[in-house]
Design an enzyme around this catalytic site. Structure first.
Site, short mmCIF file in Angstrom:
data_model
loop_
_atom_site.label_atom_id
_atom_site.label_comp_id
_atom_site.label_asym_id
_atom_site.label_seq_id
_atom_site.Cartn_x
_atom_site.Cartn_y
_atom_site.Cartn_z
N HIS A 1 0.86 -1.17 0.00
CA HIS A 1 0.00 0.00 0.00
C HIS A 1 0.90 1.22 0.00
O HIS A 1 1.86 1.29 0.77
CB HIS A 1 -0.89 -0.01 1.24
CG HIS A 1 -2.03 0.95 1.19
ND1 HIS A 1 -1.86 2.31 1.22
CD2 HIS A 1 -3.36 0.75 1.09
CE1 HIS A 1 -3.04 2.90 1.16
NE2 HIS A 1 -3.98 1.98 1.08
N ARG B 1 -6.72 10.44 -0.22
CA ARG B 1 -6.54 10.93 -1.58
C ARG B 1 -7.88 11.00 -2.31
O ARG B 1 -8.13 11.92 -3.08
CB ARG B 1 -5.56 10.03 -2.34
CG ARG B 1 -4.11 10.32 -1.94
CD ARG B 1 -3.16 9.28 -2.52
NE ARG B 1 -3.23 8.02 -1.78
CZ ARG B 1 -3.16 6.81 -2.33
NH1 ARG B 1 -3.01 6.70 -3.63
NH2 ARG B 1 -3.24 5.73 -1.58
#
Lengths: 637, 251
Positions: A249, A269
């Site tokens: 990740h 994000r």
């Protein structure tokens, strides 16, 4: 004779995360008696760590979304190596599985017109993730935990006993699957609390044990993620596919050291946060790979407009699939543009008002304030890649979740194929629901089809007990003893450094040598104390599984001479169309407790034509060989 | 910078136990759980402790640090002086199994006694419509990570084993409130919360709220509103009179 507590069930589910619980619900609703066995307390499984959301093309936030768009996104994310039938079932069934959770009592965040709200995430064309702030996994696990309680209440009304047909065996570890004539006959393990042995006599086992992250040093995974299901299946004769694909990740915490690896949700994000290097540059615009050219914004202005106008603009490259972002961060740091603690900056503070950040990302706010003394509403976070998810797992039939071993089923992270070479964020929670249900159903139908039940031999029980207790005896040759904690740390270092995010042949070979050395030493692991709640012993038992899955990862990684998704070879940096359809299947080469691993190449069946036609030929040309596309309608027309 | 921290940890089982002193290295940014793990790896390999996520999300590593109920993974070493003795003991309200691991089955039993979510009949999956403002009330309670620290601190059961049968504890009284405030739930738990879950035992000292690692306003937002609902039904003289005269169903 070994003293062992015995239980008899129609179906035994190993693992009480999202996939396991959904399988339990399905099998119980089909009328079968079900046991669910988990290493932790009930409701603590790793699913609680999932933050961002559950992908399902309900079309609540953008009515253009549908299963075909979700299917395309999933295949692109996995670089077309996915089992397309699984990706199809997943995209089609995810909305129903999410809506079903509302009938169990789940409370997702809402749209203005009262439907389930959906958020943006990496690789998803439209806002698609059903969510509850940034604690979606907790909502899923609690909802299904409470659904199981409600099923027990129904049983209590009918039979006078909550546990008449459905029982949770918490803090119980399964160490062996037992077979008779090639079919599953039971599962053997021990109670963590007392160390006493327990035997489940059952014709069907559903593995839902999650991932393998504890084989790596920097990981977002908890201690439970030791590849138990992977190892149990391998030892029972099933194959593991795609083990070379491990997802790092892109955004784990990097500081302080004790929390290194803890996840920072992609939702940061999705909700507007951007990645910047030490020079303040939004570097992701320089990292849009050829296969995604044209699908992502190439200027900051367009990327920023996209949040409010998705029809007229392309999405920000901050939301490229995870493998791309993780590699980009890795490169930036390597080239000297890293943050003070060796990561990148993730900035939400300058992008959203304080109140909005605290509302949308409460646990991120809490996590950084409590653990790193960082106020994410005022300053950027420091983030870097962390081992998060294994795409590889038990090879299963897409429709029934059946492995090649009769009576053995698998769902969720421990199964393989669905996500191809890289999983999109949000596709894990939906995977758990879709294939958890299918595994429960598959197991139920298998049990209903049986004429006679297999039985467990006394010899297998004795062997299981001997194997489990070996660490108390110490080395049988009287030689030096090994400490399980030390050996575990060495294993994690090896995998992190040599089979991590960027790989090379000579490093992987070195890792295989070191694993061989650890294999020799693992027999010498010796533990202190007694069998009652003894973490040293528990680790010693789990360590064998970690070693076995690490070997699978390393050996498959060495064979695949290309870079794709969660497998990046420095010495073979390109995608190779010849590899797109080839799976690497790991199998046990012998019947030792930690068997040697064989790796073989297997071709996937070609994608069904109606699904293939969902893609433009020009996109397929980036992934497929010329021969594969010769019969494409656009070519033959 | 690294320094030798002083840890005093309870070790033992259901039959006996004692506090033992250890010196363990502590580094910058670490939490108490890191030190417990270092203790396991270097001095006491069989020290029993529950933990999972190490990020305050799963609620497994609950214990008492210097007598205060806390998550070990969210207790920073920096809140203590370097020469302070840090005492780590298991949650006191539950029977100990071994070292820092207690038997928390009481909680799972209480969970089963609360009538589950009951949707309106005929409402199909996909048809659920709720406003954000309406779901937020219950969402606050669903942040609960079931660490059971509120149960541990609650004086109704902390030193009163005899109350456990009649009292579900703040976590499960809050679960009742969560279901009662669910916009679509149709069941009625107002009588049960008083009679079966023992809401009357709670005298709103807010200890549960104080220890909640999720900062849920258990007392103000869950327990007091439930007490008000019970009071409205049972002790409002006009409702009482109306019930006597009209023999309303369900009251």
């Amino acid at each position: 004779m070994t003293e062992v507590e015995r239980h008899n069930y129609d179906v035994v589910v190993i693992g009480a995360g999202g996939a396991g619980l959904r399988a339990v619900i399905e099998a119980r609703q089909r009328g079968l008696s079900v046991a669910v066995v988990c290493k932790s307390l009930f409701g603590k499984a790793h699913t609680v760590m999932a933050e961002g959301g559950c992908a399902a093309s309900m079309g609540n936030a953008n009515s253009h979304d549908n299963w075909q768009v979700h299917f395309r996104d999933t295949m692109r994310g996995g670089k077309f190596l996915n089992n397309w039938r699984m990706a199809e079932l997943h995209a089609k069934e995810a909305p129903d599985r999410v809506w079903e959770l509302e009938t169990y009592g789940a409370l997702f965040d809402r749209t203005a017109d009262g439907r389930i709200s959906q958020r943006n995430f990496g690789g998803h064309t439209y806002p698609r993730l059903a969510h509850v702030g940034d604690r979606t996994g907790l909502e899923l696990i609690r909802t299904m935990q409470q659904k199981i309680v409600s099923l027990q209440q129904e049983d209590h009304r009918r039979y006078g006993d909550y546990e008449a047909k459905l029982k949770v065996f918490a803090e119980c570890t399964v160490t062996e699957l037992v077979k008779e004539d090639g079919r599953v006959a039971g599962a053997f393990g021990y109670w963590r609390e007392s160390g006493r042995f327990v035997l489940f006599e059952t014709p069907a086992v559903v593995l839902a044990t999650g991932g393998i992250g504890k084989s790596f040093k920097v990981t977002s995974n908890s201690w439970e993620y030791t590849g138990d299901g992977h190892a149990l299946a391998l030892r029972a004769g099933a194959g593991l596919i795609n083990m070379e694909f491990v997802q790092f990740h892109p955004t784990g915490m990097v500081w302080p050291p004790s929390v290194k690896g803890i996840l920072v949700t992609e939702g940061v994000r999705g909700d507007g946060g951007v990645l910047k290097n030490a020079e303040g540059e939004r570097f992701m615009f320089r990292y849009i790979p050829d296969v995604f050219k044209g699908q992502y914004a190439d200027s900051e202005e367009e990327a920023d407009r996209w949040y409010t106008d998705q029809e007229g603009n392309r999405r920000t490259p901050d939301l490229l699939p995870r493998d791309e972002v993780a590699r980009a961060i890795n490169t930036e740091v390597k080239e000297g543009r890293g943050s003070p603690h060796g990561g990148m900056f993730l900035d939400i503070a300058s992008r959203l008002p304080t109140e909005e950040i605290r509302k949308r990302l409460p646990s991120m706010y809490h996590q950084f304030r409590e653990l790193a003394d960082v106020d994410i509403t005022a300053e950027p976070m420091e983030v870097g890649p962390t081992c998060h998810y294994v795409m590889g797992g038990i090879e299963v039939d897409p429709d029934t979740a059946a492995s090649t071993v009769p009576g053995l089923f698998a769902a969720g992270e421990c199964s393989g194929g669905m996500h191809g070479s890289n999983r999109l964020g949000g596709n894990s929670l939906s995977d758990l629901l879709v294939f958890g249900r299918r595994a429960g159903l598959g197991a139920a139908e298998y049990v209903e089809s049986l004429d006679a039940r297999p039985s467990v031999s006394e010899a297998d029980v004795t062997a299981g007990a001997t194997h489990a207790l070996a660490p108390f005896d110490g080395p049988d040759d009287g030689g030096g003893e090994e400490n399980p904690y030390t050996l575990h740390t060495e294993l994690q270092q090896t995998m992190n450094e040599l089979v991590g995010i960027i790989r090379k042949a000579d490093e992987i070979e070195k890792a295989i040598d070191r694993l061989a050395e650890i294999r020799g030493r693992i027999r010498r692991v010796t533990v202190e104390g007694n069998r009652q709640y003894n973490p040293g012993w528990h680790l010693a038992v789990d360590l064998r599984n970690m070693l076995l899955v690490s070997e699978c990862v390393a050996r498959a990684a060495l064979r695949r001479t290309e870079s794709r998704g969660g497998h990046t070879r420095d010495d073979f940096p390109q995608l190779d169309a010849q590899w797109r359809n080839r799976l690497l299947v790991c199998a046990a080469a012998d019947d030792q407790p930690v068997p040697a691993v064989d790796v073989e190449v297997k071709e996937q069946p070609p994608m069904r034509r109606d699904l293939l036609e969902l893609f433009e030929l020009s996109e397929l040309e980036k992934y497929y060989t010329e021969d594969e596309l010769a019969g494409h309608p656009e070519r033959t027309a | 910078m690294a320094y030798p921290a002083k840890l005093r940890v309870w070790r033992g089982d259901a039959t006996s136990g004692e506090l033992q002193d250890f010196e363990v290295e502590a580094n910058e940014g670490e939490v108490v759980l890191d030190l417990i793990h270092r203790l396991q790896a270097t001095q006491t390999p069989d020290l029993a402790v529950r933990w999972n996520c190490k990020a305050g999300k799963c609620g497994s590593c609950s214990a008492e640090v210097n007598g205060r109920p806390r998550l070990l993974c969210m207790t920073r070493m920096s809140i203590f002086d370097e020469d302070e003795i840090i005492t780590v003991t298991p949650m006191r309200t539950f029977p100990v199994i071994r070292d820092l691991v207690p038997d928390v089955s009481y909680n799972y039993e209480k969970a089963r006694e609360i009538p589950s979510f009951t949707p309106p009949e005929g409402l199909e999956p996909g048809e659920y419509r709720m406003q954000q403002v309406d779901v937020e009330r219950s969402q606050e309670f669903r942040k609960c990570i079931e660490c059971f620290l509120c149960q541990d601190t609650c004086h109704v059961i902390r030193d009163h084993e005899e109350n456990k049968e009649a009292f579900a504890g703040p976590r499960y009284l809050m679960r009742v409130a969560e279901l009662e405030m669910h916009p679509l739930d149709v069941a009625d738990r107002v009588d049960a919360v008083q009679d079966a879950q023992g809401l009357g035992y709670c005298n709103i000292t807010k200890c549960c709220t104080e220890v909640c690692p999720e900062s849920i306003h258990i007392t103000d937002n869950a327990l007091i509103p439930m007490k008000e609902r019970v009071a409205d039904r049972r002790y409002d003289p006009i409702v009482w009179l109306g019930n006597k005269i009209f023999k309303r169903n369900g009251a």
